[in-house]
Design an enzyme around this catalytic site. Sequence first.
Site, PDB file in Angstrom:
ATOM      1  N   SER A 219       0.806  -1.217   0.000  1.00 56.59           N
ATOM      2  CA  SER A 219       0.000   0.000   0.000  1.00 56.59           C
ATOM      3  C   SER A 219       0.842   1.270   0.000  1.00 56.59           C
ATOM      4  O   SER A 219       0.315   2.343  -0.289  1.00 56.59           O
ATOM      5  CB  SER A 219      -0.925   0.019   1.229  1.00 56.59           C
ATOM      6  OG  SER A 219      -0.185   0.090   2.420  1.00 56.59           O
TER       7      SER A 219
ATOM      8  N   LYS B 190       1.050   4.848   7.079  1.00 62.09           N
ATOM      9  CA  LYS B 190       0.499   5.666   5.996  1.00 62.09           C
ATOM     10  C   LYS B 190       1.178   7.030   6.002  1.00 62.09           C
ATOM     11  O   LYS B 190       1.918   7.380   6.914  1.00 62.09           O
ATOM     12  CB  LYS B 190      -1.022   5.870   6.173  1.00 62.09           C
ATOM     13  CG  LYS B 190      -1.847   4.588   6.188  1.00 62.09           C
ATOM     14  CD  LYS B 190      -1.851   3.864   4.848  1.00 62.09           C
ATOM     15  CE  LYS B 190      -2.618   2.547   4.933  1.00 62.09           C
ATOM     16  NZ  LYS B 190      -2.486   1.756   3.681  1.00 62.09           N
TER      17      LYS B 190
END
Length: 372
Positions: A98, A179
């Site tokens: 990701s 993230k």
Amino acid sequence: MNDDQRRHDDVLTGLGGADRMPQPESAGSTSPAESTSEPPGPADEQAADEQAADGQPGEQGRRWSFLTEMVVLFAVALTIALLIKSFVVQPFFIPSGSMENTLLIGDKVLVNKLVYHLRPIERGDIVVFNGSGSWDPPVAASGVSHNPVARVYDDTLGALFRSIEGLFGAAPGQTDYIKRVIGVPGDHVICCNAAHDITVNGVPLHETSYLFPGAQPSQYSFNVVVPPGRLWVMGDNREWSADSRLHDCAYSDPDVTCYPFDRDGTIPENMVIGRAFMIVWPPSRFRILPIPATFGQAKLAAAAGHLSPATTAALLSSSGGAIPVRPSAPYLPLAVGFVAGAPLTLVERRLRLRIKRRGFRSLPGRHGPRRG
């Protein structure tokens, strides 16, 4: 003189004149052996000190001394490693794509746990955070024991053993994620403008330096004002990242499912563990993780926090399954612990030998009994 008496005299003479009676020595006199012997050197004194202090032969005393130093070294190294892992730096392992191509599957990153005690979280930071209660169901609290001894154990030795266990592997079922921060409290984050760029407070983000090659900033539109104390975060590989968008019930993706613990896709600032600042493994991937230049735009900082209360309230009222990052085996904290523990162990050894030497010298007869 008969033959037997002559032979007896010859034997005594051959023993160095022992036929003469020894004369009593004065209190201050010394034997010939004492007057001609060399003074003991430092190595002799250390061996004698260890032997006398340990009450064992020199070789066995040295063996016990070595074992003691190894135990002290391991204890000091383990303590330092626990402190580093808990409060300074912790390594994490990247298990998903990701964050490609910034972070690849199998990369190990170092996470700075101190930085946000010194400065606020900034846009562009890559953060590791605990998603329990925001992206995952809240972790159910374990039953509290009514046994006071068990409670004391859980709060002291139990917590210590769990920390040591965490040094040597990842606990199953953890909920840590990694993230990039796109919006901080008060930011108005929109996808997308006419150029299909994400804007923050009306300022477009030019993300080509860190987005996965060919990836769009977002497949679907969103419009959110980041509430106080929370963050809007996204992966660099937007097509394969289950980030704030997929936890926002107002997100336009029809496949997004809202859960009771979902809010507006944001995460609490107080659940951030730290900032990922360096890739340390594999060696070919070693590099620093800087904040991209697009987040340093002067207009972005100037526009922050200038939304009207009415706009904020309106946006707030209108407004699955990411793969978590896993803690990596903390070779770095353990290595630092042993490197720092070695000189401390040497200092401890010198102090211990000095104390033993002083205690041994104070014993009566340190230099052997004197003849009276």
